[in-house]
Structures are given as structure tokens and as C-alpha cells.
Design a protein around this motif. Structure first.
Motif, short mmCIF file in Angstrom:
data_model
loop_
_atom_site.label_atom_id
_atom_site.label_comp_id
_atom_site.label_asym_id
_atom_site.label_seq_id
_atom_site.Cartn_x
_atom_site.Cartn_y
_atom_site.Cartn_z
N UNK A 1 4.81 -6.38 15.83
CA UNK A 1 3.40 -6.51 15.46
C UNK A 1 3.04 -7.98 15.39
N UNK A 2 1.99 -8.33 16.10
CA UNK A 2 1.44 -9.68 16.07
C UNK A 2 0.40 -9.72 14.95
N UNK A 3 0.53 -10.68 14.06
CA UNK A 3 -0.36 -10.77 12.89
C UNK A 3 -1.01 -12.14 12.84
N UNK A 4 -2.28 -12.14 12.52
CA UNK A 4 -3.01 -13.40 12.31
C UNK A 4 -3.89 -13.26 11.09
N UNK B 1 -4.57 -12.24 4.11
CA UNK B 1 -3.26 -11.80 3.62
C UNK B 1 -3.16 -10.28 3.57
N UNK B 2 -4.27 -9.59 3.41
CA UNK B 2 -4.25 -8.13 3.42
C UNK B 2 -3.73 -7.60 4.76
N UNK B 3 -4.00 -8.32 5.83
CA UNK B 3 -3.51 -7.93 7.14
C UNK B 3 -1.99 -7.91 7.20
N UNK B 4 -1.35 -8.83 6.49
CA UNK B 4 0.11 -8.85 6.44
C UNK B 4 0.63 -7.57 5.78
N UNK C 1 7.69 -8.60 12.83
CA UNK C 1 6.30 -9.01 12.69
C UNK C 1 6.26 -10.51 12.93
N UNK C 2 5.23 -10.95 13.63
CA UNK C 2 5.16 -12.38 13.93
C UNK C 2 3.73 -12.90 13.89
N UNK C 3 3.57 -14.02 13.20
CA UNK C 3 2.38 -14.84 13.30
C UNK C 3 2.89 -16.17 13.83
N UNK C 4 2.84 -16.33 15.12
CA UNK C 4 3.37 -17.55 15.74
C UNK C 4 2.44 -18.74 15.55
N UNK C 5 1.31 -18.51 14.88
CA UNK C 5 0.33 -19.57 14.57
C UNK C 5 -0.04 -20.30 15.87
N UNK C 6 -0.07 -21.61 15.89
CA UNK C 6 -0.49 -22.36 17.06
C UNK C 6 0.36 -22.10 18.30
N UNK C 7 1.60 -21.66 18.11
CA UNK C 7 2.47 -21.36 19.24
C UNK C 7 2.08 -20.06 19.95
N UNK D 1 13.51 -5.39 8.53
CA UNK D 1 12.32 -5.95 9.17
C UNK D 1 12.35 -7.46 9.04
N UNK D 2 12.01 -8.15 10.13
CA UNK D 2 11.87 -9.61 10.08
C UNK D 2 10.40 -9.96 10.28
N UNK D 3 9.91 -10.86 9.44
CA UNK D 3 8.53 -11.36 9.55
C UNK D 3 8.62 -12.87 9.75
N UNK D 4 8.19 -13.32 10.90
CA UNK D 4 8.27 -14.75 11.27
C UNK D 4 6.88 -15.36 11.26
N UNK D 5 6.76 -16.49 10.60
CA UNK D 5 5.51 -17.26 10.55
C UNK D 5 5.76 -18.62 11.20
#
Length: 148
Positions: free
Chosen positions: A97-100, A129-132, A72-78, A4-8
Motif C-alpha cells: 500500500x502506497x500512503x501519503x 495521519x488517519x490515512x496511515x 506499506x510505504x510513503x516514499x515521500x519525495x522519492x 508488516x513493514x511500514x517505510x517512510x
């Protein structure tokens, strides 16, 4: 073991430093450690990344196509601006999965439209952080369903 890759994205490295507490009090390194521990508990290998650079994020997504079962990705402002990240995600064959950390629909109007959502299997937002951690649990189920 599922890979799994999780990108922030941009500024996630500043979590825990916001005096308003929008993103909680845990530091980025604490969140990363909790995610790695959760992935291990779930029997998954986790690559946890953060970059302030759009091109680096795109490169990771493209690399994940060859080696990872889920993303999983939280692209933040992008999230609200990057069609290039959307295009890379659309080429990823596994669950996304999109995470914020925050509830983007309770914030400024420009945050109410996510380009990332078009490629996402699901979205988890507003649980800090629980969402992650919940996203990792959901990813485990998605990867197992796809493998079955």
C-alpha cells in the motif's frame, strides 16, 4: 501473526513541524506510536521505519521479502523520482500500500506521477495521519485474503 513493514521516506521525521500544516500537527513519533497501537489492535506485528536515504529504503524492502507479509510505504519525495525503489517493490511478493499524508494530486504538478503506484496494490492519500491507520486496516484485510 502477520508481519508488516511500514517505510517512510525523506523528511517524514519532520511531520508536525511544518508551519503551513501540510502534513498535520502530529509529530512523527506520535504517528508511529498510533500506528503501532493500531497494528497491535489488529493483531499484526509492525516494523515502522523512516530514512532520508534511498539505499536504506531499498535495503528494507529487500529484507521484507524474506520476513514480512505486507508492506506499506510513503516514499515521500522519492515517490516521484526513484525507479530503484519501484524495482525493489516489484520484487516484493505480498500486498503493498502506497500512503501519503497529503493528497499528491492537489499539489504541485511534479507530484502527480508516482513511480511507486506501479507496484502498489492500492493508494491512500490526503487523509493525514488517519490515512496511515486506514492503510493498516486495509493491509490486515489484504494479508488475510492472500492467506485464504
Amino acid at each position: 501473526m502477520p508481519q508488516i513493514m511500514f517505510i517512510n521516506g525523506p523528511n517524514a521525521n519532520l511531520y508536525g513541524l511544518d508551519p503551513a500544516g501540510t502534513y498535520g500537527l502530529q509529530s512523527f513519533s506520535q504517528i508511529a506510536a498510533a500506528c503501532r497501537a493500531k497494528a497491535t489492535e489488529l493483531g499484526m506485528a509492525l516494523d515502522f521505519h523512516q530514512s532520508n536515504h534511498e539505499g536504506v529504503i531499498i535495503d528494507w524492502i529487500q529484507q521484507a521479502r524474506q520476513s514480512h507479509d505486507g508492506l506499506l510505504i510513503n516514499a515521500a519525495g522519492l515517490t516521484y523520482t526513484s525507479i530503484a525503489i519501484l524495482d525493489a517493490l516489484l520484487a516484493f511478493p505480498g500486498p503493498i500500500l502506497e500512503c501519503h499524508m497529503s493528497n499528491i494530486w492537489k499539489r504541485e504538478p511534479f507530484r502527480h506521477h508516482s513511480f511507486i503506484s506501479k507496484a502498489a496494490t492500492g493508494v491512500i492519500a490526503g487523509l493525514g495521519a488517519d490515512g496511515y491507520l486506514l492503510a493498516l486496516t486495509a493491509m490486515k484485510q489484504l494479508v488475510e485474503q492472500k492467506a485464504a
